[in-house]
Design an enzyme around this catalytic site. Sequence first.
Site, PDB file in Angstrom:
ATOM      1  N   ASP B  13      32.134 -30.378 116.743  1.00 43.44           N
ATOM      2  CA  ASP B  13      33.031 -31.527 116.635  1.00 43.44           C
ATOM      3  C   ASP B  13      33.547 -31.660 115.200  1.00 43.44           C
ATOM      4  OD1 ASP B  13      34.219 -34.010 116.763  1.00 43.44           O
ATOM      5  OD2 ASP B  13      32.597 -34.923 117.929  1.00 43.44           O
ATOM      6  N   HIS B  15      35.923 -34.135 114.179  1.00 39.37           N
ATOM      7  CA  HIS B  15      36.563 -35.429 113.889  1.00 39.37           C
ATOM      8  C   HIS B  15      35.918 -36.039 112.662  1.00 39.37           C
ATOM      9  CE1 HIS B  15      37.650 -34.889 118.158  1.00 39.37           C
ATOM     10  NE2 HIS B  15      38.745 -35.571 117.826  1.00 39.37           N
TER      11      HIS B  15
HETATM   12  C1  B12 Z   1      42.560 -37.768 115.183  1.00 37.57           C
HETATM   13  C2  B12 Z   1      41.992 -37.128 116.437  1.00 37.57           C
HETATM   14  C3  B12 Z   1      41.837 -35.752 116.442  1.00 37.57           C
HETATM   15  C4  B12 Z   1      42.130 -34.886 115.257  1.00 37.57           C
HETATM   16  C5  B12 Z   1      40.922 -34.952 114.309  1.00 37.57           C
HETATM   17  C6  B12 Z   1      41.316 -34.796 112.858  1.00 37.57           C
HETATM   18  C7  B12 Z   1      40.174 -35.061 111.959  1.00 37.57           C
HETATM   19  N1  B12 Z   1      40.058 -34.273 110.915  1.00 37.57           N
HETATM   20  O1  B12 Z   1      39.371 -35.939 112.142  1.00 37.57           O
HETATM   21  C8  B12 Z   1      42.300 -33.482 115.933  1.00 37.57           C
HETATM   22  C9  B12 Z   1      43.763 -33.275 116.268  1.00 37.57           C
HETATM   23  C10 B12 Z   1      41.809 -32.293 115.118  1.00 37.57           C
HETATM   24  C11 B12 Z   1      41.527 -33.687 117.211  1.00 37.57           C
HETATM   25  C12 B12 Z   1      41.066 -32.666 117.962  1.00 37.57           C
HETATM   26  C13 B12 Z   1      40.457 -32.821 119.160  1.00 37.57           C
HETATM   27  N2  B12 Z   1      40.293 -33.972 119.847  1.00 37.57           N
HETATM   28 CO1  B12 Z   1      40.682 -35.694 119.114  1.00 37.57          CO
HETATM   29  N3  B12 Z   1      41.157 -37.379 118.637  1.00 37.57           N
HETATM   30  C14 B12 Z   1      41.652 -37.910 117.553  1.00 37.57           C
HETATM   31  C15 B12 Z   1      41.894 -39.415 117.753  1.00 37.57           C
HETATM   32  C16 B12 Z   1      43.386 -39.599 118.049  1.00 37.57           C
HETATM   33  C17 B12 Z   1      41.492 -40.313 116.605  1.00 37.57           C
HETATM   34  C18 B12 Z   1      40.077 -40.097 116.086  1.00 37.57           C
HETATM   35  C19 B12 Z   1      39.873 -40.927 114.851  1.00 37.57           C
HETATM   36  O2  B12 Z   1      39.999 -40.456 113.730  1.00 37.57           O
HETATM   37  N4  B12 Z   1      39.591 -42.223 115.037  1.00 37.57           N
HETATM   38  C20 B12 Z   1      39.457 -43.195 113.988  1.00 37.57           C
HETATM   39  C21 B12 Z   1      37.968 -43.324 113.582  1.00 37.57           C
HETATM   40  C22 B12 Z   1      37.834 -44.358 112.478  1.00 37.57           C
HETATM   41  O3  B12 Z   1      37.231 -43.728 114.696  1.00 37.57           O
HETATM   42  P1  B12 Z   1      36.055 -42.900 115.354  1.00 37.57           P
HETATM   43  O4  B12 Z   1      36.236 -41.468 115.066  1.00 37.57           O
HETATM   44  O5  B12 Z   1      35.943 -43.274 116.767  1.00 37.57           O
HETATM   45  O6  B12 Z   1      34.747 -43.398 114.596  1.00 37.57           O
HETATM   46  C23 B12 Z   1      34.361 -44.763 114.564  1.00 37.57           C
HETATM   47  C24 B12 Z   1      33.506 -45.205 115.738  1.00 37.57           C
HETATM   48  O7  B12 Z   1      33.525 -44.304 116.845  1.00 37.57           O
HETATM   49  C25 B12 Z   1      32.159 -45.400 115.202  1.00 37.57           C
HETATM   50  N5  B12 Z   1      31.176 -44.324 115.254  1.00 37.57           N
HETATM   51  C26 B12 Z   1      31.348 -42.999 115.299  1.00 37.57           C
HETATM   52  N6  B12 Z   1      30.181 -42.368 115.241  1.00 37.57           N
HETATM   53  C27 B12 Z   1      29.224 -43.271 115.162  1.00 37.57           C
HETATM   54  C28 B12 Z   1      27.842 -43.177 115.044  1.00 37.57           C
HETATM   55  C29 B12 Z   1      27.090 -44.323 114.952  1.00 37.57           C
HETATM   56  C30 B12 Z   1      25.603 -44.208 114.852  1.00 37.57           C
HETATM   57  C31 B12 Z   1      27.723 -45.574 114.940  1.00 37.57           C
HETATM   58  C32 B12 Z   1      26.922 -46.796 114.842  1.00 37.57           C
HETATM   59  C33 B12 Z   1      29.085 -45.674 115.044  1.00 37.57           C
HETATM   60  C34 B12 Z   1      29.836 -44.525 115.155  1.00 37.57           C
HETATM   61  O8  B12 Z   1      32.357 -45.704 113.861  1.00 37.57           O
HETATM   62  C35 B12 Z   1      33.470 -44.963 113.366  1.00 37.57           C
HETATM   63  C36 B12 Z   1      34.096 -45.737 112.250  1.00 37.57           C
HETATM   64  O9  B12 Z   1      34.539 -46.996 112.664  1.00 37.57           O
HETATM   65  C37 B12 Z   1      41.012 -39.716 119.002  1.00 37.57           C
HETATM   66  C38 B12 Z   1      41.511 -40.810 119.907  1.00 37.57           C
HETATM   67  C39 B12 Z   1      41.143 -42.152 119.387  1.00 37.57           C
HETATM   68  N7  B12 Z   1      42.092 -42.990 119.326  1.00 37.57           N
HETATM   69  O10 B12 Z   1      39.966 -42.381 119.026  1.00 37.57           O
HETATM   70  C40 B12 Z   1      41.005 -38.342 119.698  1.00 37.57           C
HETATM   71  C41 B12 Z   1      39.825 -37.977 120.540  1.00 37.57           C
HETATM   72  C42 B12 Z   1      38.548 -38.334 119.802  1.00 37.57           C
HETATM   73  N8  B12 Z   1      39.952 -36.521 120.618  1.00 37.57           N
HETATM   74  C43 B12 Z   1      39.621 -36.037 121.770  1.00 37.57           C
HETATM   75  C44 B12 Z   1      39.629 -34.662 122.101  1.00 37.57           C
HETATM   76  C45 B12 Z   1      39.335 -34.298 123.532  1.00 37.57           C
HETATM   77  C46 B12 Z   1      39.914 -33.709 121.135  1.00 37.57           C
HETATM   78  C47 B12 Z   1      39.927 -32.190 121.350  1.00 37.57           C
HETATM   79  C48 B12 Z   1      38.773 -31.647 122.192  1.00 37.57           C
HETATM   80  C49 B12 Z   1      41.296 -31.847 121.959  1.00 37.57           C
HETATM   81  C50 B12 Z   1      41.396 -30.373 122.375  1.00 37.57           C
HETATM   82  N9  B12 Z   1      41.310 -30.182 123.645  1.00 37.57           N
HETATM   83  O11 B12 Z   1      41.549 -29.539 121.538  1.00 37.57           O
HETATM   84  C51 B12 Z   1      39.906 -31.661 119.904  1.00 37.57           C
HETATM   85  C52 B12 Z   1      38.477 -31.411 119.450  1.00 37.57           C
HETATM   86  C53 B12 Z   1      38.457 -30.660 118.147  1.00 37.57           C
HETATM   87  C54 B12 Z   1      37.058 -30.577 117.599  1.00 37.57           C
HETATM   88  N10 B12 Z   1      36.562 -29.386 117.384  1.00 37.57           N
HETATM   89  O12 B12 Z   1      36.407 -31.560 117.364  1.00 37.57           O
HETATM   90  C55 B12 Z   1      39.223 -37.111 122.732  1.00 37.57           C
HETATM   91  C56 B12 Z   1      37.739 -37.154 123.016  1.00 37.57           C
HETATM   92  C57 B12 Z   1      37.504 -37.418 124.477  1.00 37.57           C
HETATM   93  C58 B12 Z   1      36.143 -37.868 124.805  1.00 37.57           C
HETATM   94  N11 B12 Z   1      35.177 -37.946 123.931  1.00 37.57           N
HETATM   95  O13 B12 Z   1      35.987 -38.206 125.939  1.00 37.57           O
HETATM   96  C59 B12 Z   1      39.812 -38.416 122.066  1.00 37.57           C
HETATM   97  C60 B12 Z   1      39.012 -39.671 122.303  1.00 37.57           C
HETATM   98  C61 B12 Z   1      41.254 -38.563 122.595  1.00 37.57           C
HETATM   99  C62 B12 Z   1      41.258 -38.903 124.051  1.00 37.57           C
HETATM  100  N12 B12 Z   1      41.391 -40.178 124.371  1.00 37.57           N
HETATM  101  O14 B12 Z   1      41.181 -38.045 124.877  1.00 37.57           O
HETATM  102  N13 B12 Z   1      41.404 -35.007 117.529  1.00 37.57           N
END
Ligand code: B12
Lengths: 475, 151
Positions: B13, B15
Site C-alpha cells: 500500500d 497511500h
Molecule cells: C489519493 C489516492 C490514491 C493515490 C495515492 C497517492 C499517495 N501518494 O498517497 C494513488 C493514485 C497512487 C492511489 C492508488 C491506488 N488507490 Co487510491 N485513493 C486515493 C484517494 C483518492 C485519497 C486517499 C487520501 O490521500 N486520503 C486523504 C487522507 C488524509 O485520508 P486517509 O488516507 O484515509 O487517512 C486518514 C484516515 O483513514 C485515518 N487513518 C488511516 N490509517 C489509520 C490508522 C489508525 C490507527 C487510525 C487511528 C487512523 C487511520 O487517518 C488518516 C488521516 O486523517 C482515496 C479515496 C478517498 N477519498 O479516500 C483512494 C482509495 C484509497 N484508493 C483506492 C484504490 C483501490 C487504489 C488502487 C488499488 C487503485 C488501483 N487499482 O490501482 C491504487 C493502490 C496503489 C497502492 N499500491 O497503494 C480505494 C481503496 C478501496 C478500498 N480500500 O476499499 C480508495 C478508497 C478509492 C475508492 N473509493 O475506491 N490512490
Amino acid sequence: MECILLIDFGSTYTKVTVVDRNNQRIVCSSKTRTTVETDIMLGYGKALAKVQAQMADAEYEVIDCLVCSSAAGGLRMVASGLVKQLTAEAARLVCLGSGAKMMGVFSQKLTSGDVTRIEALNPDIILLSGGTDGGNNECIIHNAKKVSGAIGHIPYVAAGNKNASDDLEAIFEENGVYYKTTDNVMPELNQIQIEPARDAIRKIFMEKIIEAKGLGEVKEKLSKEIIPTPMAVLRAAELLAGGTDRHKGWGPLLVIDIGGATTDVHSACDGYPTRPGAVMKGLVEPFLKRTVEGDLGMRVSAESLKESVGLMTLNELSGEPYEYIEERCSMLSGNIDMLADTEKEVSFDESLAAAAVKVAVDRHAGKIESVYTPLGTLFYQTGKDLSSVDTIIGTGGVLVHSKNPARILEHSLLEEAKSEWLRPTKSKFMVDGSYMLSAAGLLAERYPELSFKLMNDYLKEAGRNEDEPQERKMV
Amino acid sequence: MNAVLVMGVIGADCHSVGNKILDHAFSEAGFKVVNIGVLSSQEDFINAAIETGADAMLVSSLYGHGEMDCRGLKDKCVESGIEDILLYVGGNLVVGKQDWEDVKRRFFEMGFDRVYPPGTHPDTAIDDLTRDLRLNIVLKGGRTDGVYSAY
Ligand code: B12
C-alpha cells in the site's frame, strides 16, 4: 629534501615508503618480513636500512613519520546488537569501517553459551550496541552485565541507546573492565552513525591493543598515533572519491584488495536507488563502507574459496577439470608462500581471483528483492546500489602481477542474468601497482593535497604496464 | 521521555497522505513517533518496535487488502517478545461496504486492541492511546521510568 616516512606493519611484510614532500613523489620504498614474534623493530630496522642505502647520496631530513599496522592478527573484534538487521548490522559495519576483522556478530540477549564463544574467539575489543536513543535499553544492559561480568581482560566500547549509558558505566566500573561509552551506532531507526564509535575504537587500539601486540616500542619511537591498516585504505578511498579543497575527486569508486587470506571491498559512494520503482528498506548504509570476506583468498583461504563458489564456477572460469581444482586449492591452502610458476598455475590463480572478486562484490553490494503483491511486483532495495561506481581500483599481489588485471576486475560488474545484485554496471579499472594505497591513506589526514597527488600519479589504468607513473589530468 | 509509537502503512500500500497527517497529529500530541512510512512489511514494524522500545504500533491500510496484510502480525509480536505492545489499525481496511461490526470483530480476533473505521479523526485515537497506555501500566506493570508523565 623534506621527507615523510610512511610505515606499514603488515601481517607478512613491513613496508617503508619515503615521500618527498615538496616534489610530491615517492622517493623509494622497501619491504622486509614482519618480525612480530621476536621484535617488531628488527624487521623495521632492515627495511629502513634498505631505503637509507637507496638514499645514500641524497641530502634529506625526515619531517614526519606515520604508521599503520595489521601485524599480529590486526584488530579483531566482536560486535553485539539487538535486532540482527538493525543495531547488530550497524555495529558490524562500524567495526569493519574501523578497520577491524569481524570474529563474530551477536544479536538479542547474550546467553552463557554466547559468552563462552566470545571468550574462545578472544577478540581485541568488544563493541556493544542495542536500541535507538530512547528505545530499548534492556538488551544492552543485560549484555554488558553478562559479558563484562565473565570476561574482564578485553576492552569494551558501548555505543547503544544513550539512556542506558549511566547504567552501563556503573556495570563496567563494578566489573573493573576497561571501557569507553560513546554515541549510539543507530541513534534513530535505520540511521547509522559511524564516527563516534570508530573514534573510540581507534583510541582503544592505540591505548591498549598496540602494546598488547608487541608494538609498544613503535609507539614510543616512531609515532604516537598508529592506525589499523584497513582504516588507512579507507581514508585513501574517501579522499580519492571526494577530492581536496583544490582538486575535484574521482567520484564514486570501489577498492578491491585480494589477499592470501581475505578479499576486502571498500566503496565510497552514496548507493541510493537507481532502478525504476525500487524502494529503500532497512538500514541506510554509510557512504564509506568496507566488507571483508574471510573465506575468499588466494592461499590460506583457497580451499574455503572453492567451497564457497563451487567447483562448477571455478571450472567455468579456469577451464581446468575438477580433480585439478580440488588438488590445487588444497595445496595452496597448505602452502601459503607458494608462487604460481607455470603459465597454467598463473592462469588458475587469476581464475581464483576472478571468483573472489565476483563473490566479494556481490556480498558488498545491495540487493533488489522482488515481492509479489495483489498489485503486482514490488522491488525492495536493501544496501547500496553500486551502479554509480565508475572507477574500480584493484590491489593485492595477484592483480599487481597480472598481465591483464582488467580481466580479473571485470568480474565485479553486473551480469544481466543475475540482476538482483546492485553491482557496478560499467567502470574503468585501475591497479595499485606500487602498493601505495595504505601509504596514501596515512598521508590523507595531515597532507591531503600530497596524498591526492600521489594517488593520481601512481595508480595506473589496468592492463598497461609502463614503468613511469602515468600522469592523470588534475582538475 | 514520551511514549514511543511505531506507525506505517502495511503491505504493498503506497497511500502516503494519511500517514503524514497521523505522524503530524501524534507528534503534536507529544508522542515520540517512529514513522516507517509506506510499503512496510510486518517484519519492518516488529524490528522497528523492538529497537525503539515502542509502546504502541499504529498500522494503516488504505487500499483494501488490510485483512490479508495484517493477519499473523500479533502472533509475530508474541514470537518476537513484544507481546505487550498495543496494536491499533485503521484506514480503509476492507473492500466495499461491509458490515463494520463484522469487520471490527475479525480484526479483534487477529489480536488488534483498537480497530478504526474509515474517516476516523486522529484525536479519537490519541484519546484512546493515552487511556490505553495508562491502563497498560496498571495492568501489566509497564514502564515506571517517568515515561508517561506527559499524560
Ligand atoms: C489519493 C489516492 C490514491 C493515490 C495515492 C497517492 C499517495 N501518494 O498517497 C494513488 C493514485 C497512487 C492511489 C492508488 C491506488 N488507490 Co487510491 N485513493 C486515493 C484517494 C483518492 C485519497 C486517499 C487520501 O490521500 N486520503 C486523504 C487522507 C488524509 O485520508 P486517509 O488516507 O484515509 O487517512 C486518514 C484516515 O483513514 C485515518 N487513518 C488511516 N490509517 C489509520 C490508522 C489508525 C490507527 C487510525 C487511528 C487512523 C487511520 O487517518 C488518516 C488521516 O486523517 C482515496 C479515496 C478517498 N477519498 O479516500 C483512494 C482509495 C484509497 N484508493 C483506492 C484504490 C483501490 C487504489 C488502487 C488499488 C487503485 C488501483 N487499482 O490501482 C491504487 C493502490 C496503489 C497502492 N499500491 O497503494 C480505494 C481503496 C478501496 C478500498 N480500500 O476499499 C480508495 C478508497 C478509492 C475508492 N473509493 O475506491 N490512490
